[in-house]
Design a protein around this motif. Structure first.
Motif, PDB file in Angstrom:
ATOM      1  N   ARG A   1      21.931  33.354 -12.714  1.00 57.37           N
ATOM      2  CA  ARG A   1      20.613  33.689 -13.252  1.00 57.37           C
ATOM      3  C   ARG A   1      20.135  32.660 -14.272  1.00 57.37           C
ATOM      4  O   ARG A   1      20.949  31.964 -14.895  1.00 57.37           O
ATOM      5  CB  ARG A   1      20.679  35.074 -13.899  1.00 57.37           C
ATOM      6  N   ILE A   2      18.827  32.566 -14.424  1.00 57.39           N
ATOM      7  CA  ILE A   2      18.218  31.668 -15.413  1.00 57.39           C
ATOM      8  C   ILE A   2      17.685  32.521 -16.549  1.00 57.39           C
ATOM      9  O   ILE A   2      16.847  33.387 -16.332  1.00 57.39           O
ATOM     10  CB  ILE A   2      17.062  30.870 -14.780  1.00 57.39           C
ATOM     11  N   LYS A   3      18.201  32.289 -17.734  1.00 55.49           N
ATOM     12  CA  LYS A   3      17.696  33.044 -18.879  1.00 55.49           C
ATOM     13  C   LYS A   3      16.593  32.264 -19.577  1.00 55.49           C
ATOM     14  O   LYS A   3      16.803  31.112 -19.943  1.00 55.49           O
ATOM     15  CB  LYS A   3      18.817  33.257 -19.896  1.00 55.49           C
ATOM     16  N   PRO A   4      15.468  32.906 -19.806  1.00 48.14           N
ATOM     17  CA  PRO A   4      14.453  32.210 -20.605  1.00 48.14           C
ATOM     18  C   PRO A   4      14.906  32.122 -22.060  1.00 48.14           C
ATOM     19  O   PRO A   4      15.440  33.083 -22.612  1.00 48.14           O
ATOM     20  CB  PRO A   4      13.216  33.095 -20.475  1.00 48.14           C
ATOM     21  N   ILE A   5      14.755  30.980 -22.651  1.00 50.83           N
ATOM     22  CA  ILE A   5      14.998  30.817 -24.090  1.00 50.83           C
ATOM     23  C   ILE A   5      13.628  30.551 -24.708  1.00 50.83           C
ATOM     24  O   ILE A   5      13.055  29.482 -24.519  1.00 50.83           O
ATOM     25  CB  ILE A   5      15.970  29.653 -24.362  1.00 50.83           C
ATOM     26  N   LEU A   6      13.111  31.554 -25.398  1.00 49.35           N
ATOM     27  CA  LEU A   6      11.695  31.508 -25.782  1.00 49.35           C
ATOM     28  C   LEU A   6      11.440  30.609 -26.987  1.00 49.35           C
ATOM     29  O   LEU A   6      12.229  30.569 -27.929  1.00 49.35           O
ATOM     30  CB  LEU A   6      11.214  32.921 -26.075  1.00 49.35           C
TER      31      LEU A   6
ATOM     32  N   SER B   1      16.894  37.551 -17.938  1.00 53.57           N
ATOM     33  CA  SER B   1      15.701  37.554 -17.093  1.00 53.57           C
ATOM     34  C   SER B   1      16.065  36.905 -15.778  1.00 53.57           C
ATOM     35  O   SER B   1      16.653  35.833 -15.733  1.00 53.57           O
ATOM     36  CB  SER B   1      14.589  36.747 -17.758  1.00 53.57           C
TER      37      SER B   1
ATOM     38  N   ASP C   1      14.390  23.601 -13.313  1.00 50.12           N
ATOM     39  CA  ASP C   1      15.175  24.744 -13.762  1.00 50.12           C
ATOM     40  C   ASP C   1      16.088  25.234 -12.643  1.00 50.12           C
ATOM     41  O   ASP C   1      17.221  25.663 -12.888  1.00 50.12           O
ATOM     42  CB  ASP C   1      14.242  25.869 -14.204  1.00 50.12           C
TER      43      ASP C   1
ATOM     44  N   PRO D   1      10.507  29.114 -17.075  1.00 52.80           N
ATOM     45  CA  PRO D   1      11.634  28.705 -17.907  1.00 52.80           C
ATOM     46  C   PRO D   1      11.235  28.053 -19.221  1.00 52.80           C
ATOM     47  O   PRO D   1      12.093  27.775 -20.042  1.00 52.80           O
ATOM     48  CB  PRO D   1      12.368  27.703 -17.024  1.00 52.80           C
TER      49      PRO D   1
ATOM     50  N   GLY E   1       7.704  28.365 -21.176  1.00 49.94           N
ATOM     51  CA  GLY E   1       6.787  28.997 -22.118  1.00 49.94           C
ATOM     52  C   GLY E   1       7.319  30.322 -22.582  1.00 49.94           C
ATOM     53  O   GLY E   1       8.516  30.506 -22.770  1.00 49.94           O
ATOM     54  N   GLN E   2       6.438  31.250 -22.785  1.00 53.53           N
ATOM     55  CA  GLN E   2       6.793  32.512 -23.393  1.00 53.53           C
ATOM     56  C   GLN E   2       6.891  33.616 -22.374  1.00 53.53           C
ATOM     57  O   GLN E   2       7.100  34.768 -22.728  1.00 53.53           O
ATOM     58  CB  GLN E   2       5.727  32.876 -24.417  1.00 53.53           C
TER      59      GLN E   2
ATOM     60  N   VAL F   1       8.472  22.091 -13.140  1.00 54.68           N
ATOM     61  CA  VAL F   1       9.255  22.814 -14.148  1.00 54.68           C
ATOM     62  C   VAL F   1      10.190  23.813 -13.469  1.00 54.68           C
ATOM     63  O   VAL F   1      11.375  23.916 -13.810  1.00 54.68           O
ATOM     64  CB  VAL F   1       8.310  23.522 -15.140  1.00 54.68           C
ATOM     65  N   LEU F   2       9.658  24.520 -12.484  1.00 54.25           N
ATOM     66  CA  LEU F   2      10.491  25.492 -11.776  1.00 54.25           C
ATOM     67  C   LEU F   2      11.599  24.787 -10.998  1.00 54.25           C
ATOM     68  O   LEU F   2      12.725  25.269 -10.917  1.00 54.25           O
ATOM     69  CB  LEU F   2       9.620  26.342 -10.843  1.00 54.25           C
TER      70      LEU F   2
ATOM     71  N   LYS G   1      21.832  29.303 -21.084  1.00 52.59           N
ATOM     72  CA  LYS G   1      20.611  29.112 -20.307  1.00 52.59           C
ATOM     73  C   LYS G   1      20.821  29.503 -18.842  1.00 52.59           C
ATOM     74  O   LYS G   1      19.964  30.141 -18.232  1.00 52.59           O
ATOM     75  CB  LYS G   1      20.190  27.637 -20.413  1.00 52.59           C
TER      76      LYS G   1
ATOM     77  N   SER H   1      17.706  37.151 -24.126  1.00 49.41           N
ATOM     78  CA  SER H   1      17.629  38.356 -23.321  1.00 49.41           C
ATOM     79  C   SER H   1      17.601  37.967 -21.856  1.00 49.41           C
ATOM     80  O   SER H   1      17.061  36.932 -21.479  1.00 49.41           O
ATOM     81  CB  SER H   1      16.372  39.150 -23.672  1.00 49.41           C
TER      82      SER H   1
ATOM     83  N   ASP I   1      15.471  21.493 -19.572  1.00 52.97           N
ATOM     84  CA  ASP I   1      14.491  20.683 -20.305  1.00 52.97           C
ATOM     85  C   ASP I   1      13.627  21.650 -21.112  1.00 52.97           C
ATOM     86  O   ASP I   1      12.648  22.194 -20.605  1.00 52.97           O
ATOM     87  CB  ASP I   1      13.657  19.909 -19.269  1.00 52.97           C
TER      88      ASP I   1
END
Lengths: 468, 468, 468
Positions: free
Chosen positions: A228-233, C453, A342, C458, C460-461, A338-339, A222, C451, A348
Motif C-alpha cells: 500500500r501507498i500511505k499519503p504523508i500529508l 490509505s 509513486d 501521493p 497533496g492533501q 506523480v501517480l 511511505k 494514517s 518524491d
C-alpha cells in the motif's frame, strides 16, 4: 549628493564616455547616445528579471515546506537558503566559467572563472549577465531538494548542491546556451530550441532529483510491505499556495527576462507564460477531480508549475493558442506522472521529478512541435536529442555523486533522526515551538518558550543537545 | 481611452513640452528627446526599486514575528504597519524637508516640508525621489521595533516611531546625503562613503534599537537571577525565512536603486549585493555550526541580513571579490555580536542591534578599506568619523526620547500584559485562535470561533474586553 | 547563444525593421530609433507593472485565508488559484474582446476574441496590453470570493467566477475604458474619471460580492436568533498582514502601471498611492481604537486596502495632499461600513463589500471633487452617474447569476459540510494536518501523517473519502 534638475540627465549622459556633454550633438553622437539609452534599458530589464527569478527561491522554499511535515520545516529553509548561498559562491568561482566561458569544443567553457577578467574596467554587461544566470543555476539546484526532502543529511545536501551548481548544471548549460564570449555549445549549434530552460534548468533539476530519490529510497512508512501507498500529508497548504504564486511571479522574470534585452518580444512571452500556467492549473484540477472525485489542492498547485515548466522552452516561439495547449497537456501529464512515480515507489515528496523532469521534457518537445516558424522531422529530432542528452548526462553523473556521498559521509539520516524530524536532529530546534504539532512529542518538545537552557543561541531556534 | 499604435509613441513624445510632434526632427530636438527617454528610464528604475524596498516592510514583519512568540504576532504586525503608515505621513510633513531640503549649514534642511513647493507644476522628479526616500526612512524605523519586541507599549511605539521618522533619521541623513536642492551635508563634504546606507539607514536603526532595548530592559524570564540565559524561541521559522528572502529581494532595490538612475552601474551593485549576502549566510551557518555543534537557522538567516547590511555602504565601490570578503566577515561578526549583547544582558529578540548596528558599522568601515579607487588613512578616518557621528547622534537622542516616553505615557507594558501577550492586552485578539498555542491559556483563549460576543469588530480579531 | 558586446545593441537595433544597421544614421532614422527605445521602455514598464498586479492574487489569497477559519484554508487557495486560471482563459476567449474590442455603440466591444487577430505578425502591443488587463480582470473576480468565503460550493464558485471574468467585468469596463481599437465607451465619452479602476475594478467586484453575500446568506452561527452578532475569528493574522503588504506592493503596479507608458506621470501616482494607503491605515486604526477601545488589526489592515481602493480612481489627477484626505476618509468609512453591513446581517467575512464596493465609490466621487484641474457640478454629476451605472449593472446581473446557480447546481454547501469545513468536504483534505486545530475534530482528523490509505494523491492533501 543628489542634486535636482539637470543633474539627472547629466548623470545619464556622463556615463557615456564616448560623448562629451559640452560639444554640440551630431547625428553620430545622437546615435551613440540612443544605443546607450537602449543598453541602459537592457540592464534594467535583465536585472529586474533577475530579482524576480531570485524570489523564486522563496517560492520553492514555501512550496517544499508546505508539502512536507512540520518537523522538517527548518531543514527545508536551511537547504533553500544554502543552495542559493553556496550555489552563488561556486557558480561565481567555477560554474559560470564552465557554462559561459569561451569554448572551442562546444562541450564546456574555459574562461571567466571568479569573474576575474571582467571586474575592473571590464564590460559591466558580464556582471548583469552573471546575475541573471546565477539565479537560474540556483533554480536547478533547489529543484533537487524537493524530491529528497525529509530524509537527507544536511552535510550531504551541501555537497551535492555545490556539485550541481559548479558542474552538473553548467556543463549541460554550455551545450545548449554557451558561450557568452567565443564559440558555441554543440546542441546550440544543431539548432536546439530551449529559450528559457525547460530542459537546461528544469529537466536538469528533475533528473538529478530522480537520481537522488532513487539513491535515498522512500521515506519511512511511505510504502508498506503489503504494497500500500500511505499519503504523508504536507503541513501547510496556504504556504504552499503562496509559494506557487511567488513562483508564477518569478516566472515573469524567468521567461521574458531570458531575452536579456528590453524589447517587444517580452510581450508574447509574458502572455504565453501566463496562459500556459493558467491552463496547467485548470487541467490539473480537472484531472484530479476526475481521478479522485474531488478537486485536489496539491495537484492543482503542481499543475500551475507544470504549465510554467512546459512553456519555458517555447515561450518565445509558439503562439498563445499553442501555449494553452502546451500548458493544458502539462497539467494532465503532471498528475499522471506523480501517480506513476509513486506506483514505482520513487518517493518524491513534492512531485519535483514530475513537474520539472517530465514536464520539462514535454515542454522541450512541444517547443519543436508548435514552433511558430514551422516544424520538421529534423527539428523534432534535435529536440529529442537535447532531451535525451540531458537525461544521459545528468542522471548517471548525479547518481554517481549521490552514491559517492552515500558511501562516504552518508546521504541519509538515521531512522531515529527521520522519526524525530530533521529540524531537531540536524539543526537543534523546532520550527513551531509555540504550537501543538503532532509530529513532535507534545507542545514545545524541543523546549518551549521558557524552558531553561544554560547556553546556546539566544535568537534562533537552537537548543543545546543536552536539553532535548 | 487607450488607442493602439501611434498613440503610445505619441504619449511619450507629448510629455516632452520642448518638442513639438509635428515639426521635422532636428539634431537638437533628437538630443532633447534622447535625454527625455533616458529620464523616463530613470523614473521607472527608481520607482520600481522603491517598490522593492517598500516590500522589505513585509520582510521585516515576517522575520520579526517568526523570531518571537505567537502571543505577540498581532502586535508585531500592527507595529510594522504603523511605522510605515505613520512614518510616511511624518516624513512627508517633516522628515524629507529636514533631510533633503536646502541647507546652508550642512546640518539639516530647511525647505521641502509637506512636498509643498513641488506639487503642481513642479519637477516630478522630486516626487520620484521622495518615494524612494520614504521607503528608506521606514526601513530605519522598523529596525528599532525588532529589538523592542514582546514588551513595548503600542502607544509608546507610535510616538518613538514618529520621532525616528521625523527627526532622528532625517537629521543624520542630511549630514551624509543632503541636500537634493542646495548645499550639502557636512559628512558628505568630507567624502564620507555610504552609497546606500549601511550607516545612514541601518546603523541609525540599530543604535536607536540599542537605546530602546536598554531603556526597556529584557523580557521577563530571559535572564535568571543565577545568571543563566534562557532562550525564548521564535514561533514560526518558515515565516522568518520567507521574511529573509523578501528582504534579500528588497535589497535589489535598496542598493542598486540608490543610483536613482538607470545606468550600467547597477550591474556591479546587484552582483556585490548578492555575493555579500551569500557569503554572510554561508559563514554565519558555519560559525553557528562551530559554536553550537549544529547549523542553526536563526543565525543563518541573520547572516544573510548581516551580509546585506554590510555591503550596503560599499556596494558601488568595491569589487565582487571584496564583496564576498565583506559579507563573509559580517556573517561571522553577527554571530559573535548576538552572543555578546546577550552576555551583557541587552535583550534583542531578533538580533537587530547586531545585524543593523554592528554590521552597518563594519560595512561602512569596509567601504573605505576595500574602496575600488584605493584607500588611505584619510578615507578610513572619515569613515570612522561618520560611524562615530552616527552613534553619538542617534544613541543619546533616542535614549532621551525613550526615557521621556517611559516617564510620561510609559514605554513598557505591565508584567501581566507581557505574560498574557501583547496581542490580547494591547489589541484585544489573538493571531491564531484556531490553534492550540502554548503561550495562550488553551485553544481559543481569546474566544475561539463561535464564542459569543454582543458587539465589536465583525471582521478582524477584536474581542470585547469583557469577553476575554 | 548570447554573445557579448555589440550583440546587445545590435539586438535592440535589429528589432526595428524600419532601420537598417549598416546605413549611416540620419536625423530621421535617429528619430525613429528614439521612438523605438521609448516604446521598449513602455513595454518593460507595463509588463513589470502587470507582474506586480498579478502578485496581488497572492495578497488576496493570504488576506482572505488569514481572516477566515483554518478549516476552509484549502478552499480559499483553490478559489484564488482558479479565479486567476479560469479567468485568464475566459478573458482570453471572451472578456478582452467585449471590453477592448472595437465598438460602435459604446456598450461593448465586438472584436479581439481569442487574441485571434493579433498573434502572428500583429502588433505585439496588443499582447502587452492584454497582459496588463487580464490581471485587472482577475482582481475584480477575486474580490467576490472574500465576501462569499466559508460557505460557497466550489463548483458554483467556478461558474460565477467565469461569468464575472467573461461578461460582468468586461461589459462595464468597456463603458469606461474601451476600446483599444476603434470607438469609445459611453461613460468615457462623458468624461468619467476612473484612472485605474476604483469603480471599474473594485466597485464591480464589491457589488458582485454584495449580491453573492445576500444570495448565500450568513455563515452558520454568525447572527443568533436573539439578535446578537458573533465574531468568527480569522485564523492567521501574520498571513493576513503579509497579504496586505503584498497588495500594497501590487498597487504600485496597479495604479502607476495604468499609464501603460514609461513616463514622468508615474512619480505622482506612486506618491499618491502610498500616501492614501498610509492615511487609510492610520485612520482606520484610530477609528477602531475610538470605537472598540483598542487598536484592532483587522480594521487597520482593511484601512490600508480602503485607502488604496479609494485613491485608485484619482491617483493621476489629485495632489498628494488630496490623496491623504481621500485615504484618511476611506480609513474611517471602511470601519463604519463594515459595522453597517454586519448590522443589516450581510455576512462578509473579510469586509470586501466595504473595502472595494463602498470605498471604490467614495474614491470615484473624490476623484471628481479633488480633481487637480478643478471640479464642477458636471464633473461630480458624471462621477455619480458612473458610480450608479456600475451598481445598476453589476448588482442585478450578479444577483441573477447567483440565483440561477443556486436554483440549479447549488451555490451553498450543506450545513454538515459547512460545519466540517470546506477543505475536507469539497477538497478531501485539511490545510494543517500536523497541527491541533480547534475547528477540526482533533489532530489530523483528516488523517494525520502516517494514517493508512489504499490509494489517492501521493503528494497533496487528498484523502480518499472512505478514510475520513
Amino acid at each position: 549628493m543628489k542634486k535636482l534638475g539637470l543633474s539627472i540627465l547629466f548623470a545619464a549622459i556622463c556615463i557615456s564616455r564616448s560623448w562629451a556633454g559640452d560639444e554640440p550633438p551630431t547625428i553620430e553622437s545622437n546615435k551613440a547616445l540612443i544605443d546607450l539609452v537602449q543598453s541602459h534599458a537592457d540592464y534594467v530589464w535583465t536585472l529586474v528579471a533577475a530579482a524576480l527569478v531570485f524570489f523564486m527561491q522563496a517560492g520553492f522554499a514555501m512550496v517544499e515546506t508546505g508539502f512536507t511535515r512540520a518537523k522538517n520545516a527548518i531543514n527545508i529553509m536551511m537547504k533553500n537558503l544554502m543552495d542559493f548561498s553556496l550555489g552563488s559562491l561556486v557558480y561565481w568561482a567555477i560554474g559560470f566559467g564552465l557554462m559561459f566561458g569561451a569554448t572551442s569544443t562546444g562541450w564546456f567553457g574555459t574562461s571567466g572563472f571568479f569573474l576575474s577578467d571582467f571586474e575592473v574596467g571590464g564590460d559591466p554587461w558580464v556582471l548583469a549577465f552573471w546575475m541573471f544566470q546565477v539565479v537560474f543555476c540556483a533554480t536547478a539546484a533547489t529543484i533537487v531538494s524537493g524530491a529528497m526532502a525529509e530524509r537527507t543529511k544536511f552535510s550531504g545536501y551541501l555537497i551535492y548542491s555545490a556539485v550541481v551548481s559548479a558542474i552538473i548544471y553548467p556543463i549541460f548549460g554550455s551545450w545548449a546556451w554557451g558561450s557568452l564570449f567565443k564559440g558555441e555549445g554543440w546542441l546550440e549549434g544543431l539548432g536546439f530550441i530551449d529559450f528559457a530552460g525547460s530542459t537546461v534548468v528544469h529537466s536538469v533539476g528533475g533528473w538529478a532529483a530522480l537520481a537522488g530519490a532513487v539513491v535515498l529510497g522512500p521515506r519511512m512508512g511511505k510504502y508498506t510491505k503489503d504494497g500500500r501507498i500511505k499519503p504523508i500529508l504536507g503541513h501547510n497548504m496556504p504556504l504552499a499556495a503562496l509559494g506557487v504564486f511567488i513562483l508564477w511571479l518569478g516566472w515573469f522574470g524567468f521567461n521574458p527576462g531570458s531575452t536579456t534585452a528590453a524589447n517587444k518580444d517580452i510581450a508574447m512571452i509574458f502572455v504565453n507564460t501566463n496562459l500556459a500556467a493558467a491552463a496547467g492549473t485548470f487541467l490539473a484540477m480537472i484531472t484530479s477531480w476526475a481521478k479522485f472525485g474531488k478537486p485536489e489542492v496539491g495537484m492543482s498547485l503542481n499543475g500551475a508549475l507544470a504549465g510554467l515548466v512546459a512553456i519555458t522552452a517555447g515561450c518565445a516561439n509558439v503562439t498563445p493558442q499553442s501555449a494553452i495547449i502546451i500548458g493544458a497537456a502539462a497539467g494532465i501529464i503532471v498528475v499522471l506522472a506523480v501517480l506513476f512515480f509513486d506506483k514505482i515507489k520513487v518517493d518524491d515528496p513534492v512531485g519535483a521529478i514530475s513537474v520539472h523532469g517530465v514536464c520539462g521534457a514535454w515542454g522541450t518537445l512541444a517547443a519543436g512541435i508548435f514552433n511558430i516558424g514551422g516544424t520538421s522531422a529534423k527539428i523534432i529530432g534535435v529536440q529529442l536529442l537535447g532531451i535525451s542528452a540531458c537525461f544521459l548526462w545528468v542522471f548517471p553523473v548525479a547518481f554517481l555523486v549521490f552514491k559517492l556521498i552515500d558511501k562516504t559521509i552518508g546521504l541519509r539520516v538515521s531512522p531515529e533522526e527521520e522519526m524525530e524530524g530533521l529540524d531537531l536532529a540536524e539543526h537543534g530546534g523546532n520550527a513551531y515551538p509555540d504550537f501543538e504539532v503532532s509530529s513532535y512529542g507534545g507542545i514545545g518538545s524541543a523546549g518551549g518558550p521558557g524552558s531553561p537552557s544554560a547556553a546556546g543561541d539566544p535568537i534562533g531556534q537552537f537548543k543545546p543537545a543536552q536539553q532535548t
